[in-house]
Design a protein around this motif. Structure first.
Motif, PDB file in Angstrom:
ATOM      1  N   GLY A  98      13.010 -35.167 -32.725  1.00 26.27           N
ATOM      2  CA  GLY A  98      14.477 -35.336 -32.521  1.00 26.27           C
ATOM      3  C   GLY A  98      16.066 -36.140 -31.718  1.00 26.27           C
ATOM      4  N   ALA A  99      16.409 -34.790 -31.094  1.00 23.00           N
ATOM      5  CA  ALA A  99      17.986 -36.366 -30.938  1.00 23.00           C
ATOM      6  C   ALA A  99      18.876 -35.127 -29.531  1.00 23.00           C
ATOM      7  N   TYR A 100      19.384 -34.877 -30.575  1.00 26.03           N
ATOM      8  CA  TYR A 100      20.827 -34.315 -29.231  1.00 26.03           C
ATOM      9  C   TYR A 100      19.724 -32.095 -30.044  1.00 26.03           C
ATOM     10  N   VAL A 101      19.257 -31.808 -28.473  1.00 24.02           N
ATOM     11  CA  VAL A 101      18.699 -30.300 -28.936  1.00 24.02           C
ATOM     12  C   VAL A 101      19.087 -30.167 -27.353  1.00 24.02           C
ATOM     13  N   TYR A 102      19.931 -28.653 -26.968  1.00 23.26           N
ATOM     14  CA  TYR A 102      19.831 -28.179 -26.068  1.00 23.26           C
ATOM     15  C   TYR A 102      18.351 -27.704 -25.351  1.00 23.26           C
ATOM     16  N   LYS A 103      18.199 -27.832 -23.981  1.00 26.94           N
ATOM     17  CA  LYS A 103      16.928 -27.298 -23.894  1.00 26.94           C
ATOM     18  C   LYS A 103      17.178 -28.162 -22.001  1.00 26.94           C
ATOM     19  N   THR A 104      16.138 -27.741 -21.992  1.00 30.99           N
ATOM     20  CA  THR A 104      15.867 -28.222 -20.127  1.00 30.99           C
ATOM     21  C   THR A 104      14.604 -29.066 -20.107  1.00 30.99           C
ATOM     22  N   ALA A 105      14.378 -29.495 -19.140  1.00 26.89           N
ATOM     23  CA  ALA A 105      13.575 -30.217 -18.806  1.00 26.89           C
ATOM     24  C   ALA A 105      12.029 -29.928 -17.338  1.00 26.89           C
ATOM     25  N   PRO A 106      11.462 -30.354 -17.821  1.00 28.22           N
ATOM     26  CA  PRO A 106       9.904 -28.842 -17.400  1.00 28.22           C
ATOM     27  C   PRO A 106      10.528 -28.838 -15.880  1.00 28.22           C
ATOM     28  N   SER A 107      11.797 -30.034 -15.178  1.00 32.11           N
ATOM     29  CA  SER A 107      12.125 -29.609 -14.131  1.00 32.11           C
ATOM     30  C   SER A 107      12.826 -28.595 -13.932  1.00 32.11           C
ATOM     31  N   GLY A 108      13.551 -27.884 -14.905  1.00 32.03           N
ATOM     32  CA  GLY A 108      14.588 -26.778 -14.690  1.00 32.03           C
ATOM     33  C   GLY A 108      15.754 -27.253 -15.296  1.00 32.03           C
ATOM     34  N   ARG A 109      15.765 -29.074 -14.929  1.00 38.89           N
ATOM     35  CA  ARG A 109      16.888 -29.427 -15.281  1.00 38.89           C
ATOM     36  C   ARG A 109      17.669 -29.439 -16.834  1.00 38.89           C
TER      37      ARG A 109
END
Ligand code: ZN
Length: 186
Positions: A98-109
């Motif tokens: 993955g490079a660009y992937v629109y997703k959140t991190a475990p932190s929620g950000r």
């Protein structure tokens, strides 16, 4: 009786706000470094999205499925910069997931991936065989003498000091099979 003239519609005082300003300097620099790429009109959340169509820093980046390689222009320049280090280790091709992937991190950000400034690197192909993070990275080995080749490579990359995040299998189980590297978000 005078006919009623339609009222002219006033023009807005300010031109409409430009969404996702393009970073001309970065694009120019990428071109100067002979990278082949196309500028994307828009990629959600990415400041200066580009699709890369040539090696970066002399190294070919590819995915299992042959998907497009899209990222922020600034991060493309970062990968350009890593070329000499990868080449020193004999690396010619790198498989990423993955490079660009629109997703959140475990932190929620939103993840750095959602800004196009992160990449997950799995396999490093060299003339002397492929180094796979899953199998060839020794956890907890550090950067001292006699560490495995892939650990040495990771140490050399991290030592550049240009990353916002540099996560290896030492970080947590989610990273057991890749190196996650990123630069700072805007
Ligand atoms: Zn990642």
């Amino acid at each position: 009786v005078e006919p009623i003239q339609p009222k002219p519609v006033p023009l807005p005082a300010e031109p409409p706000e430009v969404v996702g300003p393009s970073d001309e300097d970065c694009l120019r620099e990428l071109g100067n470094q002979h990278v082949r790429f196309s500028v994307m009109d828009e990629l959600r959340n990415v400041r200066t999205p580009v699709e890369i169509k040539s090696p970066l820093g002399g190294v070919v980046y590819y995915t299992q499925g042959g998907g497009p390689f899209r990222l922020d222009c600034r991060f493309a320049l970062t990968l350009q910069q890593l070329g000499p280090i990868l080449t020193k280790h004999g690396v010619t091709r790198v498989r990423f997931s993955g490079a660009y992937v629109y997703k959140t991190a475990p932190s929620g950000r939103l993840s750095h991936h959602a800004y196009g400034v992160a990449i997950d690197l799995h396999d490093f192909e060299t003339k002397r065989g492929t180094l796979t993070v899953k199998k060839d990275f020794r956890q907890g080995a550090g950067c001292g003498r006699g560490v495995p080749r892939l650990n040495r490579l990771a140490c050399d990359l991290e030592r550049q000091g240009i990353f916002d995040e540099f996560l290896t299998p030492d970080f947590n189980r989610a990273h057991r099979d890749h190196l996650h590297i990123s630069i700072s978000r805007f």
